[in-house]
Each structure stands twice: as C-alpha cells, then as structure tokens.
Design a protein around this motif. Structure first.
Motif, short mmCIF file in Angstrom:
data_model
loop_
_atom_site.label_atom_id
_atom_site.label_comp_id
_atom_site.label_asym_id
_atom_site.label_seq_id
_atom_site.Cartn_x
_atom_site.Cartn_y
_atom_site.Cartn_z
N SER A 2 41.68 -58.84 9.83
CA SER A 2 41.60 -60.21 9.35
C SER A 2 41.71 -60.28 7.83
O SER A 2 41.60 -61.35 7.25
N GLY A 3 41.96 -59.14 7.21
CA GLY A 3 42.30 -59.16 5.79
C GLY A 3 41.14 -59.19 4.82
O GLY A 3 41.29 -59.65 3.71
N GLU A 33 57.47 -59.59 18.24
CA GLU A 33 57.37 -58.32 17.52
C GLU A 33 57.29 -58.47 16.01
O GLU A 33 57.78 -57.64 15.27
N PHE A 34 56.71 -59.58 15.54
CA PHE A 34 56.47 -59.68 14.11
C PHE A 34 55.31 -58.78 13.72
O PHE A 34 55.24 -58.26 12.63
N GLN A 54 53.80 -64.41 17.56
CA GLN A 54 53.74 -63.32 16.59
C GLN A 54 53.85 -61.96 17.28
O GLN A 54 54.57 -61.08 16.84
N GLN A 100 51.25 -60.59 8.49
CA GLN A 100 51.58 -60.96 9.86
C GLN A 100 50.33 -61.07 10.73
O GLN A 100 50.25 -61.91 11.61
N TYR A 132 48.67 -71.71 8.86
CA TYR A 132 49.18 -70.56 9.60
C TYR A 132 50.02 -70.97 10.80
O TYR A 132 50.96 -70.27 11.17
N GLN A 169 41.14 -69.64 11.40
CA GLN A 169 41.60 -70.30 12.62
C GLN A 169 41.30 -71.79 12.66
O GLN A 169 41.91 -72.51 13.43
N LYS A 219 47.33 -61.98 9.68
CA LYS A 219 46.64 -63.23 9.33
C LYS A 219 47.35 -64.42 9.97
O LYS A 219 46.71 -65.34 10.48
N ILE A 220 48.69 -64.42 9.94
CA ILE A 220 49.43 -65.52 10.56
C ILE A 220 49.11 -65.56 12.05
O ILE A 220 48.89 -66.63 12.63
N LEU A 256 57.26 -56.43 2.16
CA LEU A 256 58.08 -55.69 3.12
C LEU A 256 57.39 -54.45 3.65
O LEU A 256 57.70 -53.98 4.72
N ILE A 263 46.41 -64.47 13.69
CA ILE A 263 45.05 -64.95 13.97
C ILE A 263 44.96 -66.44 13.66
O ILE A 263 44.51 -67.25 14.48
N TRP A 306 52.97 -56.23 4.73
CA TRP A 306 53.53 -56.81 5.94
C TRP A 306 52.52 -56.88 7.07
O TRP A 306 52.36 -57.93 7.71
N ARG A 353 35.00 -65.59 8.36
CA ARG A 353 36.39 -65.30 8.06
C ARG A 353 37.31 -65.86 9.15
O ARG A 353 38.34 -66.46 8.86
#
Lengths: 636, 366
Positions: B321-322, B249-250, B245, B225, A49, A42, B227-228, B217, B230, B221, A37
């Motif tokens: 990691s979702g 403070e995202f 990120q 965030q 990303y 990454q 995932k972005i 939202l 990582i 959220w 994953r």
C-alpha cells in the motif's frame, strides 16, 4: 527456597500478561495505521485512482534484444539470428476455433503437441492477442497458408528472430548452441534483462560469451484501451543488440580439417603460434546445433547419445589421450636444458630396455632395435629405448616440472565454457601419485612416462598449445577463440590482445635448434616417420608422429593391427608446425583408432598446413628463406 | 470435535483461522494467476506439506523442543556461514545452499524459528525481567544471525529475524528505560546504516517510496500500479475476476508479493477489513495461548512467533500500500509459493504444541 521459586513464577506470569496486553495494543496501533492508509486510498482518494485505473493505458512491453552474430576470422557468418515463421490465431476474430484449426491442419501439418500448447497459452492471453499454433514453418508451408489466407480470418503468419547456424555441424564444438532457458538458468541471470528472451547460450562460445552476445532488453510503452488492446506505441527505450563476435577460427581451414578427418573419429586443433589464435577446432563427428535451439526431440537425441561415435563429445576440448611419441621432442629438450645429457649424447638400442635387477623388458616399437641412436635419430625414427633411458636419467619430478612449462597437465584457459570445466589433462609426478593413488612412484613408471604412455593424458587442445610453445621457442600464449568484439551500435571494435602465460627460460639456444632440427628431419629426411609430407612443398615442416595404445599387449605378444578390432586399434597422433624458421601454424591431430601417426594423422596436418601457408606464400605475405640461409643453422 | 483435535495436539481456533485464509488464498490465486488451475494444484501441494509439518511439530512437547534448541540454533549459524562461503549466487545475492544438487534451500528459513527458540530458552533460564548482562548475551544471540543474513545481502529477512528475537526480549519484560535507550540508539544509527549497510538497490527502493513517480518504469512501477489497484477497488471492490489492474497484467508480481493489491481491487475495503480481522484473530489467539502457556519458555516462544507472524503481515501490506519500501516478502498464507509457507506452518505447529501439551495444571487454576 521453594517458596521464592513459586513467587517468582507468579510475578513472571503477571509480567508476561502485562507485556502480552501491551503487545496486543501495539498490534492494534499498527492495524489502525494500515486501515487508515487503506481508507485513504480506497475511500478518500477513490475517485483519483478509479480514474487512473480507467485511464491506465500505459503498459510496458519488454522488447528482446537481437543476439550478436558470430563470424569466423574472415567474416563468414557462423551463427546468426534469422526470422522464423510461425502461424498465429487471434481467438476473438475466429468464430469456431476447433474448426479453424482443423481447416489449417488440412493445409499444413499440425500435431497434438501444437494443439495442446495453443490451448495452454490461450488461457493466459486476452482474446485479441495472437497465439502461436505452429512454429518454424518452412517457406513452402508459409506459401501454402498465404494462398489460402483469404478464407482464414484471424490467422496470421508472424516472423520472429531465432538463432540459426548456417554451417550446421561445421565447427559446432567451438561455437556451441543456444537453447531454451531453463528455470535454473533463469536464476543465475538478471531476470529483468531476460524478460522477453527465450534462448540462452548452452555450450561453446555461445555460452562463454553469453553476457556479450545477449545485449540488453528494451522497454516499449504502449497505450492500450480498457480491454487491453494496443492503440498506440509511446516512447520506448530501445533494446541494445548483443555484441558481434569475430572468432579466430578460419572456416575454410576448419572445413579442410573436418573433411580430412572424414569418417574417422578424432580431433584437430591448429593454432597461430604468435597470437594463440585457434585457427581450427575440429572434433569429428559433429552434430547439427540447429536441432537443439528449440528443443531436440527424444529420438534424435537418443540416437546422438547412444551412437558409438559419440558426436556430442567435444574431443578437442574434453578428449584425454595418451600423447604417445609426440611427447619425445619435449622430453629430449628437457634432458638438454636441465643439463642431464649433452648434445652428443647417444645410446644403443637392442630393441628393449631393462631396469637393473629386473627381468621385465620395456620394448622398443622396432623389434630388433635401432642400433646406435643419437638424439636426432631418436626423434626421426622415434626410438623408445633412448627415451626410457633419458626419462630415467632426468627422473620423474624434474621431468614433470619442465613439461608443465609447455602446458602439460595444466588447463589452457581457452575461452570456451567456464574454465573450471576444462580438463587439466595429466602429467604425473611422485607427489601426484602419493596424493591421488596413495602409492609410491615406481621406477618403471618413469620409463613409460618418457614415451608418453602410462598415466600421462593430454587433450588435443593442450597438445596443440605445447606444439605452438615449441614453435614459439618457449613462449606459451593462451589459446583463444575470439579475437574481436564488435559493438554494432557504436561501431567500436575491441581487439583482444594475446596473453603470454609464461616464457620458458632458455638455457642454450642450440638445444632448441637441435630438437626442432630433429623434428624437421622427421619430415625432410628419407628415414623420417612422416617423410610422406615433404612432397612438393616450398616450405619446411617440423613434426613428430605418435601412436597411443588403447589396449595393453602382453610381454611376449606382438601387436598386429590386422587382428585387432577397429575400436581397440591404436590412436594415431601427429604434431607439427611450419615453416620451421618462422612458424605461422602449429597443429595437433588425433585420429582415434587410426593406427600409426605417420600414416593417418600426418596427412591431415599436411593438408591443413598447405592450405594455410600456400596462399600466403603466393601473395608474398610469408617470405621463405633462401636455400643458403636455411643450410646454416639446421643441417648438422 | 474439540477434544479430538486437542488429542491430536491441534488448536481448533487457530486451525480454523489458518484454514479460512488458505481457502481464501485459493480463491484469490485463481483470479491473480490468470485463471489457471496448475497454480492452484501447486499451491495446494505446498499447503498440504505445510500442514503436515505443522502437525508433526505440534506432536513434540515444548520441553522437548527446548532441549534441542541449542543444536538447532548452532546448525542454523553453521549453515548461514556455509551460505556465505559455498552458497549459490542468484540475482546478486547469495542466499541459497545447494544440497548435493538435489534441491536448494535458504538457511535463513531455519533461523526464523531457531532464533526465537534460542532467545526464549536463554532468557527463561533465569529470573525475569532480564538484567543487563543477560540482555547483552541476548543481543549477541540475535546479532550474529542478523549480521550473517545482512551479508548475503537480505536486509528484509534479517530485519524480520531480528524482530522475532526482539519480541522475545520484549515479552520477557525488558525494562522500558532500556527499551527507550535502545530505540534512541537505533534511530541515531540510521544515517550510518544508510551509508555503510544499505546496497544501492536498497537505497533506490527507499527513495522510490518517497517519490514513486521519479522512476515510473522500474522500481516505482510496482508501487504506482499497486496503489492504483487498491484505490480503484473502492469500498466494495470490482468483483472477483474483474480487477482490471490485475487481469490486464498492469500489476507485477500479482500472485506473489503483491497479491494484497489484487484483493484490494477485487474485494474492496470491506474485503481487506475482513482479511485484516482474520489476521488479527490468528495473532490474538497466538498471544492468548502464549499468556496461558505452562512455563516461561513456552510463553516467550508462542508470544514471539505470534507477533512475528503479524509483523510479516504488516510489512507486506505496508509495502504494497506504499507506506514501507519494497522488500521481497510474501503475504503470509495468501501469496503463491515460497519455502516460507513451510516455516510459517512450522511456527504454528509450535504454538499449538504450547497449547496442547500442558500437564499438571489447567489454565483455569491460575
């Protein structure tokens, strides 16, 4: 036997080793899942990303809702949210922060606390965001900074909404106040809804109706650049403002009550009998709730806390007092309605009462006695002996049961704080004494219960509710402080209907008329204990005076007001309702250490009743009965 | 050095692994917590009390703990019932007990240790592998606290506590045919659980996992965030204190449950692999200690605690990691705060006790 045990251990060891290896394999499989994953995110999707991160420009900013406004019954504002000015510095626009702060300190006062708070917040915020240096600036300070602002780049004056109580200590014990949210309180609310809220109701209406007053949080999406500066505001979910509350309190009447109490410590509660609307909820002295909004300083708080007058105590809700003689009309009615005495019952008062086989003298307040006393005279002149005897005849438990119907010893359930905090007062019974004191009930205790002394304790609110119940001819309506909830967005106004708690089953209507008639004679006959109130009034009042002992008097001693310290003097009580035929207001007054009820407490009630009724009589809203009609039922 | 630690009933390798992660935690917390030192001091105090508890527990021999097990387990059950009847409500769940207004704690923390202890003691009393009647009793021992915690409701914790009990049963050698039938039965129960057990907010979390963009939202959220964060870290990361990120403070909950995303952003895949290696090292050492434990009870206990530790790691990383739904669970030894750190360290203390209280034989004898 031993051999097989050892063999078992061996096989168990082997079994465990196999399972441990299988477990490690299981762990490795899970790790491979995680690593794939991560490699996917990454390495494989890195470009996506990375771009998203660079373009991650949408940030969510929580927008605090505006707290609802609290009005009195005539629409006068009692609590509102007002802009409060603070001075903010944006670090990236200032070359030398320390120098800039020192310069500002020459214009307006900046103390050590302001500085340390400033630097603490600065560490957490990006350099392009304003950081507050001074809060709650006065208009004058705002003006002084504004004049100098041209030579202070990076310094701004910002307005924020802060709770404000324009009437200061006026009705503070009913309204309460908001204060900064504590960590514990944060755990009890929906945190996402309080994301940008700093204050929460701590006491009174502000606390009880917190869920309605607060409203719900809004979300503003903003576009920011890679360094976090806000470029543009995008779509947003607007914050829902809290509900406005319309209280039952009449601010004018409340003020008259507060002024009538003056420098005395005490409480006044006035209720509209028909609806349970609390018109006056006064506890004197009060305090300024504005001081608590942003945290009160220790010195002021200690002064409040250590003051002998206890301004922070909510006497109307929490104060527990012996009801004294104000309880007599209720006891008389109990006697009649439970068929213990007849309407023509009478006794003789030699100035004291003795239980058979006991030398102890239960004394009447009138040293040489009232002579022959009937029910009317017992109330009008407040004869103690009549009630010693009556209570003894009724017996404590039936008395307790009937008094409960008037709300004695029962929580009123008023909409103030959570009801579990409301004291229930106390009206004793033999079961109560066995349970709490682990003692049997003694006959002498019944006697003093009959004159409102002994164990009995009432709160001013309870006494007012009982009086309103008498005025209502037995209907106990739940007292309330808020009668309308207004949604400003939809314009919808939700009326709260009065709640009937219980209705006393009337055995004989004449019994009620007789007791109420006697209460009327307390004011309207020359020997009544509150006769002073009958001057220049076109309406009739029914009332009862009371005096509650603060210290015990020895058997052969005489209570002498002039010789007793003020704080040991008796509490003065008075209950009343008016007009007698169609009651529009019921009042309970307690003046701490005020001496005799007729002298100090009754005038306070008189002023309130007059201020409430006169405008309504003049405008024709209240029709007074003509003389002839009045004669019929009351004068016997 | 080694000898000295052994005499203090501490295991050198395990201690080394734990301390490494704790130091790394401080480094990341400084970045994730907005470069404030307050947070480091607070975490330091928590870790110290954790180490103290670990040290204390390591002093008791497994036999001693074994003798106390039924009492601890019963106490845990009683407290869980008390939580349901007298607990403190917060955020829609009733998980805390207020102790005379002095402090609050979650009785489910006690169960995290009491349950593996109890099941290990119960199964080790008889011949292994366990037979069906034993397995049924074990299922009840696991099922009661599981149900009580699910009632609070705290689905995440109840599943993890259930897992710790299951690991004991697995290590005790439950036959594969039972295990497979159990798994099939469990999968068949899933639709029922969806309709009867899960609360709406829990369903939302699962649905959000499948399609995070559906609710950008609120619930989604966090996942988007994270995932972005990582993904944008790439192979080598953006560097310490440079994660946009997290610094802008995202990323919500960046110093608590979502701290893994901060590590991913600032230290990249390499950093994460090293972190995972450290977790693997601790888990493997725990299982090694278990394998060479003196008696069956010690082995089952140490083995279950090690595997549970790893499952905590897996669930947290899976959530950030979702690939798993968002359940409020910290990353062991790294996340800020929580009473959970004390429980975790207590578990390590027990594993160390298993390693250092062996008498009569040394493991080379086997």
């Amino acid at each position: 036997m031993l051999r097989t045990r050892i063999k078992d251990y061996r096989s168990e060891n082997r079994l465990f080793a196999v399972r441990a290896i299988q477990a490690i394999a299981f762990v490795l499989i899970l790790l491979i899942i995680l690593i794939s994953r991560l490699v996917f995110l990454q390495v494989y999707e890195y470009d996506t990303y990375a771009t998203l991160s660079k373009e991650n420009r949408v940030k969510l900013v929580a927008v605090a809702p505006t707290r609802g406004i609290i009005f009195d019954r005539n629409g006068k504002v009692l609590a509102e949210s007002q802009p409060s000015y603070s001075l903010e510095i944006t670090p990236e626009r200032v070359k030398d922060l320390e120098a800039a702060i020192n310069e500002i300190a020459q214009i307006i006062p900046i103390d050590k606390l302001d500085r340390s708070r400033f630097y603490k917040i600065k560490k957490r915020r990006p350099a392009f965001e304003g950081i507050p240096l001074r809060l709650n600036m006065t208009d004058e300070e705002v003006a002084r900074v504004a004049v100098e602002q041209h030579r202070l780049p990076g310094v701004d004056i910002v307005a924020r909404l802060v709770r404000h109580y324009p009437q200061k200590e006026h009705a503070v014990h009913a309204i309460g106040y908001v204060g900064r949210i504590s960590e514990q309180e944060l755990e009890t609310v929906d945190q996402s809804n309080y994301r940008s809220t700093n204050h929460i109701g701590k006491l009174g209406i502000e606390k009880h109706y917190e869920h309605l007053l607060h409203g719900s949080v809004g979300v503003q999406q903003v576009e920011i650049n890679a360094r976090g500066r806000i470029l543009k505001k995008l779509e947003s979910v607007a914050a829902q403002p809290g509900r406005n509350l319309h209280m039952t309190i009449d601010s004018n009447l409340q003020r008259i009550a507060e002024e009538a109490l003056g420098e005395e410590n005490g409480a006044v509660v006035a209720i509209e009998p028909e609806t349970g609307d609390v018109l006056v909820f006064a506890s004197q002295p009060g305090y300024d709730p504005n001081l608590f909004v942003n945290g009160i300083d220790h010195k002021t708080y200690n002064a409040y806390n250590t003051s002998e007058n206890k301004p922070l105590n909510n006497r109307a809700l929490y104060g527990r007092y012996p009801p004294g003689s104000t309880i007599k009309p209720f006891v008389a009615l109990t006697g009649l309605e439970t068929n213990v005495i007849q309407h023509d019952h009478n006794t003789s008062c030699p100035g004291y009462f003795r239980l058979p086989g006991d030398t102890h003298k239960y004394r009447c307040w009138k040293q040489h006695g009232h002579g022959p006393v009937d029910l009317n005279k017992s109330i009008v002149q407040s004869c103690d002996v009549f009630y010693y005897e009556l209570a003894r005849m009724i017996k404590i438990d039936p008395l307790h049961d009937y008094m409960k119907l008037f709300g004695f010893g029962v929580k009123t359930g008023v909409d103030l704080l959570e009801t579990r905090h409301e004291p229930s007062g106390l009206f004793p019974s033999s079961a109560w004494k066995r349970r709490v004191k682990k003692q049997p009930w003694y006959p002498g205790e019944t006697l003093i219960t009959g004159i409102g002394q002994g164990f009995t304790l009432v709160t001013p609110l309870q006494l007012a509710v009982a009086t309103a119940t008498m005025a209502n001819r037995g209907k106990l309506i739940k007292p309330r402080l808020v009668r309308e909830i207004e949604n400003i967005r939809s314009g919808e106004k939700q009326q709260i209907a009065p709640i009937l708690v219980n209705k006393i089953n009337i055995v004989e209507n004449d019994h009620w008329l007789q007791v109420i008639g006697a209460m009327k004679d307390v004011i309207h006959t020359p020997r009544g204990t509150a006769r002073r109130l009958n001057k220049d009034i076109p309406y009739t009042i029914a009332g009862k005076t009371g005096t509650a002992q603060v210290i015990g008097i020895k058997q052969n001693e005489k209570y002498d007001e002039s010789k007793v310290l003020k704080k040991h003097q008796d509490h003065a009580l008075f209950i009343a309702f008016a007009p007698v035929e169609n009651p529009k207001i019921a009042v309970a007054v307690i003046v701490e250490n005020g001496g005799h009820g007729g002298a100090t407490a009754a005038p306070v009630a008189g002023k309130i009743i007059r201020s409430w009724l006169m405008p309504k009589i003049e405008s024709g809203e209240i029709q007074l009965p003509t003389e002839e009609v009045e004669e019929e039922p009351d004068n016997e | 050095m080694n000898e000295l630690l052994h005499r203090l009933h501490l295991d050198a390798l395990l201690l080394f692994g734990i301390m490494t992660l704790c130091l790394f935690s401080m480094l990341v917390l400084y970045s994730a917590g907005g470069q404030e030192t307050d947070i480091l001091v607070k975490q330091g105090i928590r870790l110290l009390s954790g180490f103290f508890v670990m040290f204390m527990l390591a002093q008791f021999s497994p036999q001693f703990m074994r003798s106390w097990t039924p009492w601890v387990y019963s106490l845990g059950i009683i407290l869980l019932i008390l939580v349901l009847t007298h607990g403190v409500q917060a955020k829609g769940a009733q998980r805390w007990l207020d102790v005379f207004g002095l402090f609050r704690f979650q009785p489910s923390e006690i169960m995290k240790l009491a349950l593996p202890l109890m099941v290990a003691r119960f199964l080790s009393e008889y011949e292994l592998p366990p037979r069906i009647p034993r397995l049924i009793v074990a299922a009840i021992l696991i099922g009661v606290p599981f149900a009580l915690i699910i009632k609070q409701p705290d689905l995440g914790t109840s599943l993890l506590i259930g897992a710790s009990g299951f690991f004991v049963v697995f290590l005790a050698g439950i036959r594969w045919k039972y295990l497979i039938s159990l798994t099939i039965a469990g999968v068949a129960m899933l639709p029922l659980a969806w309709y009867f057990l899960l609360h709406d907010y829990q369903k939302t979390r699962v649905l959000t996992l499948l399609n995070p963009e559906s609710d950008p939202l609120n619930a989604g959220w966090h996942t988007i965030q994270a995932k972005i964060a990582i993904g944008s870290g790439g192979t080598y990361g953006k560097g310490w204190l440079n994660g946009t990120q997290s610094q802008l403070e995202f990323l919500p909950e960046r110093h608590t449950d979502f701290i893994f995303a901060v590590i991913g952003e600032e230290f990249g895949l390499m950093g994460l692999l090293i972190l995972l290696a450290a977790y693997l090292f601790i888990t493997a050492r725990g299982l090694y200690i278990a394998t060479y434990g003196q008696d069956t009870f010690s082995r089952l206990l140490a083995g279950s605690l090690s595997l549970t530790f790893f499952i905590y790691v897996f669930v947290n990383i899976g959530m950030v990691s979702g690939i798993l739904p968002v359940v409020g669970l910290p990353l062991p030894l790294i996340s800020y705060g929580g009473t959970s750190i004390v429980t975790l360290m207590a578990g390590f203390g027990m594993i160390m006790s298993v390693q250092t209280h062996k008498k009569l034989f040394r493991h080379e004898d086997f």
